[in-house]
Motif scaffolding. Structure first.
Motif, PDB file in Angstrom:
ATOM      1  N   ALA A  53       0.860  -1.129  -0.027  1.00  0.00           N
ATOM      2  CA  ALA A  53      -0.240  -0.120  -0.190  1.00  0.00           C
ATOM      3  C   ALA A  53       0.780   1.221   0.089  1.00  0.00           C
ATOM      4  CB  ALA A  53      -0.976   0.013   1.397  1.00  0.00           C
ATOM      5  N   LEU A  54       2.052   1.309   0.541  1.00  0.00           N
ATOM      6  CA  LEU A  54       2.862   2.564   0.865  1.00  0.00           C
ATOM      7  C   LEU A  54       4.191   2.001   0.465  1.00  0.00           C
ATOM      8  CD1 LEU A  54       3.106   5.281   1.926  1.00  0.00           C
ATOM      9  CD2 LEU A  54       3.403   4.182   4.282  1.00  0.00           C
ATOM     10  N   ARG A  55       5.087   2.865  -0.030  1.00  0.00           N
ATOM     11  CA  ARG A  55       6.514   2.786  -0.413  1.00  0.00           C
ATOM     12  C   ARG A  55       7.130   3.914   0.571  1.00  0.00           C
ATOM     13  NH1 ARG A  55       7.288  -2.406  -2.777  1.00  0.00           N
ATOM     14  NH2 ARG A  55       5.698  -2.737  -3.902  1.00  0.00           N
ATOM     15  N   VAL A  56       8.181   3.640   1.231  1.00  0.00           N
ATOM     16  CA  VAL A  56       8.993   4.605   1.801  1.00  0.00           C
ATOM     17  C   VAL A  56      10.339   4.527   1.710  1.00  0.00           C
ATOM     18  CG1 VAL A  56       9.357   5.483   4.310  1.00  0.00           C
ATOM     19  CG2 VAL A  56       7.236   4.562   3.871  1.00  0.00           C
ATOM     20  N   ILE A  57      10.928   5.613   1.425  1.00  0.00           N
ATOM     21  CA  ILE A  57      12.575   5.668   0.996  1.00  0.00           C
ATOM     22  C   ILE A  57      12.965   6.937   2.033  1.00  0.00           C
ATOM     23  CG2 ILE A  57      14.373   6.215  -0.390  1.00  0.00           C
ATOM     24  CD1 ILE A  57      12.446   5.454  -2.773  1.00  0.00           C
ATOM     25  N   LEU A  58      14.106   6.431   2.983  1.00  0.00           N
ATOM     26  CA  LEU A  58      14.844   7.153   3.916  1.00  0.00           C
ATOM     27  C   LEU A  58      16.185   7.334   3.324  1.00  0.00           C
ATOM     28  CD1 LEU A  58      13.057   5.450   6.729  1.00  0.00           C
ATOM     29  CD2 LEU A  58      12.931   7.883   6.681  1.00  0.00           C
ATOM     30  N   GLU A  59      16.741   8.448   3.668  1.00  0.00           N
ATOM     31  CA  GLU A  59      18.113   8.453   3.348  1.00  0.00           C
ATOM     32  C   GLU A  59      18.949   8.910   4.744  1.00  0.00           C
ATOM     33  OE1 GLU A  59      20.094  11.290   0.033  1.00  0.00           O
ATOM     34  OE2 GLU A  59      20.108  12.303   2.053  1.00  0.00           O
ATOM     35  N   TRP A  60      19.984   8.022   4.839  1.00  0.00           N
ATOM     36  CA  TRP A  60      20.866   7.969   6.270  1.00  0.00           C
ATOM     37  C   TRP A  60      22.338   8.702   5.906  1.00  0.00           C
ATOM     38  CZ3 TRP A  60      17.734   7.337  10.124  1.00  0.00           C
ATOM     39  CH2 TRP A  60      16.573   6.419  10.110  1.00  0.00           C
ATOM     40  N   PRO A  61      22.966   9.120   6.933  1.00  0.00           N
ATOM     41  CA  PRO A  61      24.444   9.408   6.572  1.00  0.00           C
ATOM     42  C   PRO A  61      25.017   8.235   6.309  1.00  0.00           C
ATOM     43  CG  PRO A  61      23.661  10.324   8.649  1.00  0.00           C
ATOM     44  CD  PRO A  61      22.510   9.298   8.098  1.00  0.00           C
ATOM     45  N   ASP A  62      24.959   6.949   6.783  1.00  0.00           N
ATOM     46  CA  ASP A  62      25.498   5.735   6.468  1.00  0.00           C
ATOM     47  C   ASP A  62      24.574   4.668   7.109  1.00  0.00           C
ATOM     48  OD1 ASP A  62      25.960   5.432   9.375  1.00  0.00           O
ATOM     49  OD2 ASP A  62      27.734   6.536   9.283  1.00  0.00           O
ATOM     50  N   ALA A  63      24.973   3.390   6.692  1.00  0.00           N
ATOM     51  CA  ALA A  63      24.148   2.396   7.108  1.00  0.00           C
ATOM     52  C   ALA A  63      24.182   2.079   8.679  1.00  0.00           C
ATOM     53  CB  ALA A  63      24.713   0.876   6.400  1.00  0.00           C
ATOM     54  N   GLN A  64      25.212   2.199   9.392  1.00  0.00           N
ATOM     55  CA  GLN A  64      25.031   2.276  10.756  1.00  0.00           C
ATOM     56  C   GLN A  64      24.099   3.017  11.278  1.00  0.00           C
ATOM     57  OE1 GLN A  64      26.654   0.154  12.711  1.00  0.00           O
ATOM     58  NE2 GLN A  64      25.127   0.592  14.218  1.00  0.00           N
ATOM     59  N   ALA A  65      23.836   4.264  10.845  1.00  0.00           N
ATOM     60  CA  ALA A  65      22.770   5.265  11.332  1.00  0.00           C
ATOM     61  C   ALA A  65      21.192   4.721  11.163  1.00  0.00           C
ATOM     62  CB  ALA A  65      22.828   6.712  10.536  1.00  0.00           C
ATOM     63  N   ALA A  66      21.115   3.783  10.075  1.00  0.00           N
ATOM     64  CA  ALA A  66      19.983   3.131   9.805  1.00  0.00           C
ATOM     65  C   ALA A  66      19.855   1.980  10.810  1.00  0.00           C
ATOM     66  CB  ALA A  66      19.914   2.660   8.230  1.00  0.00           C
ATOM     67  N   ARG A  67      20.783   1.508  10.949  1.00  0.00           N
ATOM     68  CA  ARG A  67      20.687   0.277  12.030  1.00  0.00           C
ATOM     69  C   ARG A  67      20.536   0.859  13.376  1.00  0.00           C
ATOM     70  NH1 ARG A  67      24.404  -1.804   8.455  1.00  0.00           N
ATOM     71  NH2 ARG A  67      26.162  -1.103   9.609  1.00  0.00           N
ATOM     72  N   ASP A  68      21.312   1.808  13.745  1.00  0.00           N
ATOM     73  CA  ASP A  68      20.894   2.494  15.058  1.00  0.00           C
ATOM     74  C   ASP A  68      19.498   3.066  15.109  1.00  0.00           C
ATOM     75  OD1 ASP A  68      23.616   2.174  15.788  1.00  0.00           O
ATOM     76  OD2 ASP A  68      24.210   4.358  15.248  1.00  0.00           O
ATOM     77  N   PHE A  69      18.932   3.602  14.033  1.00  0.00           N
ATOM     78  CA  PHE A  69      17.674   3.960  14.408  1.00  0.00           C
ATOM     79  C   PHE A  69      16.581   2.616  14.517  1.00  0.00           C
ATOM     80  CE2 PHE A  69      13.714   3.756  11.701  1.00  0.00           C
ATOM     81  CZ  PHE A  69      13.094   4.492  12.345  1.00  0.00           C
TER      82      PHE A  69
END
Length: 100
Positions: A53-69
């Motif tokens: 139903a929904l597609r979401v794209i987020l941008e992060w400084p790096d992959a670790q920031a995404a994992r930290d989130f």
């Protein structure tokens, strides 16, 4: 290196959504992330049908920031609510071209 989160989300019970959007946006920002897209306007043009139903794209400084989130204790109740109220998948993608 910049990284991206790409999510496909189909709510099965949308009661979690109003209480999710604002606080999760703040948690994303805390980890240096930002929304690139949150949309129901998407079209699959290749491959086996994978509706969402929904597609979401987020941008992060790096992959670790995404994992930290994803692992942030402040996010845990919202992640649980999304999991209980939707079917969803989340990919973390490094912003690099390994075939160039």
């Amino acid at each position: 290196m910049t990284a991206y989160s790409v999510l496909a989300v189909t709510p099965t019970d949308d009661s979690w959504i109003p209480g999710y959007i604002e606080p999760v946006g703040k948690i994303i920002a805390k980890h240096g992330g930002k929304y690139i897209a949150r949309t129901t306007s998407h079209e699959q043009v290749e491959g086996e049908d994978q509706p969402a139903a929904l597609r979401v794209i987020l941008e992060w400084p790096d992959a670790q920031a995404a994992r930290d989130f994803v692992n942030d204790p402040d996010y845990a109740p919202y992640l649980e609510a999304r999991h209980k109220g939707s079917t969803s998948v989340h990919f973390i993608i490094d912003g690099k071209d390994e075939l160039a």
